[in-house]
Design a protein around this motif. Structure first.
Motif, PDB file in Angstrom:
ATOM      1  N   ARG A 442      -2.221 -12.197  -7.506  1.00  0.00           N
ATOM      2  CA  ARG A 442      -3.224 -11.315  -6.985  1.00  0.00           C
ATOM      3  C   ARG A 442      -3.097 -11.334  -5.323  1.00  0.00           C
ATOM      4  NH1 ARG A 442      -7.546 -14.029  -8.531  1.00  0.00           N
ATOM      5  NH2 ARG A 442      -8.067 -12.514 -10.291  1.00  0.00           N
ATOM      6  N   PHE A 443      -2.615 -12.408  -4.907  1.00  0.00           N
ATOM      7  CA  PHE A 443      -2.157 -12.357  -3.518  1.00  0.00           C
ATOM      8  C   PHE A 443      -1.165 -11.145  -3.243  1.00  0.00           C
ATOM      9  CE2 PHE A 443       0.139 -13.211   0.385  1.00  0.00           C
ATOM     10  CZ  PHE A 443      -0.973 -13.536   1.360  1.00  0.00           C
ATOM     11  N   ARG A 444       0.016 -11.465  -3.986  1.00  0.00           N
ATOM     12  CA  ARG A 444       1.240 -10.408  -3.797  1.00  0.00           C
ATOM     13  C   ARG A 444       0.768  -8.943  -4.027  1.00  0.00           C
ATOM     14  NH1 ARG A 444       3.265  -5.866  -5.997  1.00  0.00           N
ATOM     15  NH2 ARG A 444       5.263  -5.575  -5.074  1.00  0.00           N
ATOM     16  N   ASP A 445       0.117  -8.588  -4.976  1.00  0.00           N
ATOM     17  CA  ASP A 445      -0.501  -7.148  -5.186  1.00  0.00           C
ATOM     18  C   ASP A 445      -1.175  -6.807  -4.157  1.00  0.00           C
ATOM     19  OD1 ASP A 445       1.194  -7.206  -7.497  1.00  0.00           O
ATOM     20  OD2 ASP A 445      -0.267  -6.975  -9.173  1.00  0.00           O
ATOM     21  N   ALA A 446      -2.277  -7.558  -3.592  1.00  0.00           N
ATOM     22  CA  ALA A 446      -2.984  -7.210  -2.653  1.00  0.00           C
ATOM     23  C   ALA A 446      -2.345  -7.113  -1.242  1.00  0.00           C
ATOM     24  CB  ALA A 446      -4.271  -8.427  -2.404  1.00  0.00           C
ATOM     25  N   ALA A 447      -1.254  -7.912  -1.110  1.00  0.00           N
ATOM     26  CA  ALA A 447      -0.637  -7.829   0.169  1.00  0.00           C
ATOM     27  C   ALA A 447       0.334  -6.603   0.014  1.00  0.00           C
ATOM     28  CB  ALA A 447       0.563  -9.153   0.068  1.00  0.00           C
ATOM     29  N   PHE A 448       0.935  -6.071  -0.878  1.00  0.00           N
ATOM     30  CA  PHE A 448       1.457  -5.129  -0.874  1.00  0.00           C
ATOM     31  C   PHE A 448       1.060  -3.864  -0.443  1.00  0.00           C
ATOM     32  CE2 PHE A 448       3.804  -1.285  -2.744  1.00  0.00           C
ATOM     33  CZ  PHE A 448       5.022  -1.444  -2.168  1.00  0.00           C
ATOM     34  N   GLN A 449      -0.326  -3.759  -0.841  1.00  0.00           N
ATOM     35  CA  GLN A 449      -1.241  -2.721  -0.341  1.00  0.00           C
ATOM     36  C   GLN A 449      -1.585  -2.687   0.902  1.00  0.00           C
ATOM     37  OE1 GLN A 449      -2.297   0.113  -2.158  1.00  0.00           O
ATOM     38  NE2 GLN A 449      -0.989  -0.271  -3.691  1.00  0.00           N
ATOM     39  N   ASP A 450      -1.938  -4.018   1.420  1.00  0.00           N
ATOM     40  CA  ASP A 450      -2.313  -4.470   2.726  1.00  0.00           C
ATOM     41  C   ASP A 450      -1.246  -4.058   3.671  1.00  0.00           C
ATOM     42  OD1 ASP A 450      -4.483  -5.724   4.562  1.00  0.00           O
ATOM     43  OD2 ASP A 450      -2.545  -7.182   4.921  1.00  0.00           O
ATOM     44  N   TYR A 451      -0.129  -4.309   3.363  1.00  0.00           N
ATOM     45  CA  TYR A 451       1.052  -4.172   4.293  1.00  0.00           C
ATOM     46  C   TYR A 451       1.211  -2.456   4.909  1.00  0.00           C
ATOM     47  CZ  TYR A 451       5.810  -3.725   6.153  1.00  0.00           C
ATOM     48  OH  TYR A 451       6.811  -3.419   7.059  1.00  0.00           O
ATOM     49  N   PHE A 452       0.622  -1.717   3.784  1.00  0.00           N
ATOM     50  CA  PHE A 452       0.756  -0.327   4.079  1.00  0.00           C
ATOM     51  C   PHE A 452      -0.428   0.220   4.693  1.00  0.00           C
ATOM     52  CE2 PHE A 452       4.185  -0.971   1.374  1.00  0.00           C
ATOM     53  CZ  PHE A 452       5.391  -0.489   1.738  1.00  0.00           C
ATOM     54  N   LYS A 453      -1.677  -0.326   4.119  1.00  0.00           N
ATOM     55  CA  LYS A 453      -3.099   0.354   4.658  1.00  0.00           C
ATOM     56  C   LYS A 453      -3.309   0.278   6.154  1.00  0.00           C
ATOM     57  CE  LYS A 453      -7.774  -0.713   3.421  1.00  0.00           C
ATOM     58  NZ  LYS A 453      -8.973  -1.316   2.841  1.00  0.00           N
ATOM     59  N   ASP A 454      -3.586   1.246   6.460  1.00  0.00           N
ATOM     60  CA  ASP A 454      -3.950   1.630   8.130  1.00  0.00           C
ATOM     61  C   ASP A 454      -2.969   1.238   8.761  1.00  0.00           C
ATOM     62  OD1 ASP A 454      -6.353   2.579   7.209  1.00  0.00           O
ATOM     63  OD2 ASP A 454      -7.312   0.685   7.212  1.00  0.00           O
ATOM     64  N   ASN A 455      -1.455   1.135   8.476  1.00  0.00           N
ATOM     65  CA  ASN A 455      -0.533   0.637   9.170  1.00  0.00           C
ATOM     66  C   ASN A 455       0.191   1.909   9.987  1.00  0.00           C
ATOM     67  OD1 ASN A 455       1.649  -0.863  10.250  1.00  0.00           O
ATOM     68  ND2 ASN A 455       2.398  -1.614   8.413  1.00  0.00           N
ATOM     69  N   GLU A 456      -0.569   2.301  10.823  1.00  0.00           N
ATOM     70  CA  GLU A 456       0.093   3.380  11.719  1.00  0.00           C
ATOM     71  C   GLU A 456       1.363   3.277  12.394  1.00  0.00           C
ATOM     72  OE1 GLU A 456       0.735   7.204  13.042  1.00  0.00           O
ATOM     73  OE2 GLU A 456      -0.500   6.352  11.384  1.00  0.00           O
ATOM     74  N   LYS A 457       1.586   1.658  12.678  1.00  0.00           N
ATOM     75  CA  LYS A 457       2.869   1.472  13.472  1.00  0.00           C
ATOM     76  C   LYS A 457       3.931   1.465  12.395  1.00  0.00           C
ATOM     77  CE  LYS A 457       5.220  -2.823  15.093  1.00  0.00           C
ATOM     78  NZ  LYS A 457       5.242  -4.328  15.163  1.00  0.00           N
ATOM     79  N   TYR A 458       3.710   1.477  11.125  1.00  0.00           N
ATOM     80  CA  TYR A 458       4.764   1.658  10.089  1.00  0.00           C
ATOM     81  C   TYR A 458       4.952   2.945   9.950  1.00  0.00           C
ATOM     82  CZ  TYR A 458       7.366   1.675   5.747  1.00  0.00           C
ATOM     83  OH  TYR A 458       8.043   1.924   4.859  1.00  0.00           O
ATOM     84  N   PHE A 459       4.031   3.669   9.587  1.00  0.00           N
ATOM     85  CA  PHE A 459       4.250   5.036   9.034  1.00  0.00           C
ATOM     86  C   PHE A 459       4.719   6.064  10.480  1.00  0.00           C
ATOM     87  CE2 PHE A 459       1.487   3.784   5.704  1.00  0.00           C
ATOM     88  CZ  PHE A 459       2.479   4.322   4.518  1.00  0.00           C
ATOM     89  N   SER A 460       4.259   5.657  11.580  1.00  0.00           N
ATOM     90  CA  SER A 460       4.779   6.333  12.726  1.00  0.00           C
ATOM     91  C   SER A 460       6.160   6.265  12.913  1.00  0.00           C
ATOM     92  CB  SER A 460       4.037   5.646  13.977  1.00  0.00           C
ATOM     93  OG  SER A 460       4.875   6.319  15.208  1.00  0.00           O
ATOM     94  N   MET A 461       6.813   4.970  12.737  1.00  0.00           N
ATOM     95  CA  MET A 461       8.319   4.708  12.763  1.00  0.00           C
ATOM     96  C   MET A 461       8.744   5.325  11.623  1.00  0.00           C
ATOM     97  SD  MET A 461      10.457   2.435  10.597  1.00  0.00           S
ATOM     98  CE  MET A 461       9.619   1.123   9.980  1.00  0.00           C
ATOM     99  N   ILE A 462       8.452   5.327  10.341  1.00  0.00           N
ATOM    100  CA  ILE A 462       8.851   6.213   9.232  1.00  0.00           C
ATOM    101  C   ILE A 462       9.019   7.697   9.491  1.00  0.00           C
ATOM    102  CG2 ILE A 462       8.659   6.995   6.679  1.00  0.00           C
ATOM    103  CD1 ILE A 462       9.793   3.995   7.011  1.00  0.00           C
ATOM    104  N   ARG A 463       7.880   8.166   9.961  1.00  0.00           N
ATOM    105  CA  ARG A 463       8.015   9.729  10.202  1.00  0.00           C
ATOM    106  C   ARG A 463       8.967   9.907  11.313  1.00  0.00           C
ATOM    107  NH1 ARG A 463       3.036   9.681  11.233  1.00  0.00           N
ATOM    108  NH2 ARG A 463       2.399  10.459   9.221  1.00  0.00           N
ATOM    109  N   LYS A 464       8.912   9.252  12.404  1.00  0.00           N
ATOM    110  CA  LYS A 464      10.162   9.413  13.504  1.00  0.00           C
ATOM    111  C   LYS A 464      11.420   9.131  12.865  1.00  0.00           C
ATOM    112  CE  LYS A 464      11.304   7.925  18.061  1.00  0.00           C
ATOM    113  NZ  LYS A 464      11.124   6.966  19.096  1.00  0.00           N
ATOM    114  N   LYS A 465      11.797   8.489  11.884  1.00  0.00           N
ATOM    115  CA  LYS A 465      13.234   8.201  11.657  1.00  0.00           C
ATOM    116  C   LYS A 465      13.508   9.050  10.608  1.00  0.00           C
ATOM    117  CE  LYS A 465      14.579   3.554  12.786  1.00  0.00           C
ATOM    118  NZ  LYS A 465      15.314   2.280  12.434  1.00  0.00           N
TER     119      LYS A 465
END
Length: 489
Positions: A442-465
C-alpha cells in the motif's frame, strides 16, 4: 523439423497488469545466445519462437510449436532483469502444460528461477528436464542425447530429470570462461523489428520509429553478495567474467549495420565497475561515432567524474543506479552499506552534470524498514529528482539469501510465482520486522502516485529536457492504476 526450438512464453498481461503497454519488449538475449552456441555444431538445427514479441496466446504458441514439430523445446525463463525470471514462471509453466496436452515433445526449462529451484521446478511443471545454471554445453549434450534416443543423461552437468519415476540430477555448473569465444547471439532467428525500448529511454527522441532495440552483455556474473539478489543461482559463484572491448564493439557494429539498431541496453549486472573495461569500450564506440542511445547499470560506489565524461562521449544516455534506500540501517542489513545518502546525492549530481540521465531504483520493505525509513527514502527520491524512477517492493526471490532465510524461518511467501511480480494483481511483498507485506505494498503504490502528484519540479525538468510529449506520456501512464488482490482491488 528442427532439433531444438527455444521458446519465450507470453505472459505480459499477468505480469504487468494494465501497465503492460508501457513496458519495453526486449529481445531475449539468452535465447539468442543459447541458439548461437548450440548451432555451432553443424549437426544441430535450432530456431527461436518469441511468443512475447509476436503477442501470441499460449494456444497460438502451442499450435506453432506443434507445426514445427521440434525434437526438443527449451523454455527460456528470463525477463528484463534476472529477478524477472520468477515473474515469468507462471507463463512458462502454463505453456508447458499446453504443449504436453497436445504432443509428446520433450521439454526443458532454463533460467535463473529453474536454476535456483530445479527439483521444485521439474515437480511443479510439465517438463522433462531442467538445465541448472549457465551450462551452455549441457544443452548441446541434451539435444544430441534426445536426437539419438540416448536415455543416459547422468554425465550432463546440471541436468535434472526423472528416471524410473525418481527425480535425479546434480547442481554442477560449468561456466564459459572465455567469453570472447562465444558466438554473436543468433539475432537472425528473432523478429528484430518487433522490439521496442522502454518509454523513458525513448523520451525526447526525434524520428526514431524505424530504429531498433537490442540487448547485449559485456560481462557475466557479479562479485557482490546483496542478500536480496539471486544472480548467483545462475552463475554459482560471486565473480565476473568479461568480454574484450573489441568483441563488444564488433557485436554493436553488427547490430547497427544489420538491424539499424539505435537503442541498446547493457545487460551486465553492473557495467560501470571495472574502469579499464568501460574505458576501452567507450574509446572504441567514440571512434565508431554511431548514433546510439545506450543505457546501463552503475553503482554509486564505483562511479566518478572521469568515467562519466567518457560514457557521455560514447552515447550512454542513461545510467541506472540501485539506490534502494535512504536508511543506512536498512542498507547495511542487506549487505549494501557501501554508501550513504550524501554519497548518493554527490554521484547523481555528477551524473547530471556529465549530461547523462538517471534511472533511480528504490526498494520499500527491506527487512529493517518501517514507515519512517520508507518515508525517508521517498523524500530522497523527490529531492534527487531523477529523470525516471522505479519503486520496488522487497521480494525474497528464489536463489537469494533472503529467500532461503525466509524458508528456514517460516516467513510467509507468495502463494504463486506471479505473487513475486512487482506489477501483478497477485503481488505479495515480503513483510519487514515492523510492517506486513500488505502495508508495504500500500505504501509503495501510494508513493508512486505521490512522487508525481503536484511535482512541478519534476515535470518542469522533463518538459525542458524531453518536451511536452514526454509529459503527456508520463501522465497517461499515471492514469493506469495497478489493481492489487491483497489491497482489495
Amino acid at each position: 523439423m528442427v532439433d531444438l526450438l527455444l521458446v519465450r512464453s507470453n505472459d505480459q498481461k499477468n505480469v504487468y497488469g494494465d501497465t503492460s503497454e508501457f513496458v519495453a519488449c526486449e529481445p531475449p538475449f539468452w535465447a539468442a545466445q543459447i541458439a548461437a552456441f548450440v548451432r555451432a555444431d553443424k549437426n544441430i538445427s535450432v530456431d527461436i519462437l518469441d511468443a512475447e514479441a509476436l503477442n501470441l496466446s499460449p494456444e497460438e504458441t502451442t499450435r506453432r510449436i506443434n507445426k514445427l514439430s521440434p525434437g526438443l523445446v527449451g523454455l527460456i525463463v528470463t525477463g528484463s532483469n534476472l529477478s524477472a525470471s520468477t515473474w515469468k514462471m507462471h507463463g512458462a509453466g502454463f505453456l508447458a502444460q499446453k504443449i504436453k496436452e497436445t504432443s509428446n515433445i520433450k521439454i526443458f526449462m532454463w533460467g535463473l528461477h529453474p536454476s535456483a529451484l530445479p527439483e521444485q521446478t521439474i515437480k511443479e511443471n510439465a517438463v522433462d528436464f531442467v538445465v541448472c545454471g549457465e551450462n551452455l554445453d549441457s544443452i548441446s549434450q541434451l539435444i544430441r542425447a534426445v536426437k539419438n534416443n540416448d536415455k543416459n543423461f547422468s554425465k550432463i552437468a546440471g541436468l535434472f530429470y526423472r528416471e524410473n519415476n525418481t527425480l535425479v540430477g546434480n547442481h554442477r555448473i560449468i561456466l564459459q570462461e572465455k567469453l570472447d569465444e562465444l558466438p554473436i547471439p543468433a539475432w537472425d532467428l528473432l523478429p528484430m523489428e518487433r522490439y521496442r525500448a522502454h518509454n523513458w529511454q525513448r523520451m525526447g527522441e526525434k524520428s526514431t520509429t524505424s530504429k531498433g532495440y537490442a540487448v547485449i552483455a559485456t560481462s557475466l556474473g557479479c562479485p557482490y553478495n546483496c542478500s536480496f539478489c539471486a544472480v548467483s543461482a545462475l552463475f554459482d559463484q560471486r565473480r565476473i567474467r568479461y568480454k574484450s572491448a573489441k568483441t563488444v564493439v564488433d557485436e554493436i557494429s553488427y547490430l547497427v549495420e544489420n538491424y539499424d539498431i539505435h537503442y541498446i541496453k547493457i545487460l551486465d549486472e553492473c557495467f560501470v565497475l571495472n574502469k579499464k573495461h568501460v574505458n576501452e569500450i567507450c574509446d572504441k564506440l567514440i571512434e565508431k561515432n554511431y548514433e546510439l542511445n545506450i543505457w546501463a547499470y552503475a553503482r554509486v560506489d564505483t562511479t566518478d567524474e572521469a568515467i562519466l565524461s567518457k560514457l557521455f562521449k560514447a552515447n550512454f544516455k542513461w545510467l541506472c543506479y540501485g539506490i534502494e534506500s535512504a536508511s543506512d540501517r536498512s542498507l547495511k542489513d542487506v549487505k549494501k552499506g557501501q554508501y550513504n545518502a550524501d554519497k548518493v546525492k554527490k554521484v547523481i549530481e555528477m551524473t547530471h552534470q556529465a549530461g547523462i540521465n538517471v534511472i533511480a531504483n528504490y526498494m520499500f520493505g527491506l527487512p529493517e524498514d518501517d514507515y519512517e525509513s520508507m518515508q525517508k527514502t521517498l523524500r530522497l527520491a523527490r529531492e534527487l529528482n531523477c529523470e525516471w524512477i522505479n519503486l520496488y517492493c522487497t521480494m525474497a526471490y528464489p536463489g537469494s539469501k533472503l529467500y532461503f532465510d525466509c524458508v528456514s524461518n517460516g516467513v510467509p511467501l507468495p502463494e504463486s510465482w506471479l505473487g513475486y511480480s512487482q506489477y501483478s494483481y497477485e503481488c505479495c511483498p515480503l513483510p519487514t520486522k515492523y510492517l506486513t507485506g500488505k502495508e508495504v505494498l500500500r505504501f509503495r503504490d501510494a508513493a508512486f502516485q505521490d512522487y508525481f502528484k503536484d511535482n512541478e519540479k519534476y515535470f518542469s525538468m522533463i518538459r525542458k529536457k524531453f518536451g511536452d510529449n514526454a509529459v503527456q506520456n508520463i501522465t497517461a501512464m499515471l492514469n493506469k492504476r495497478l489493481k492489487r488482490k491483497i489491497l482489495g482491488d
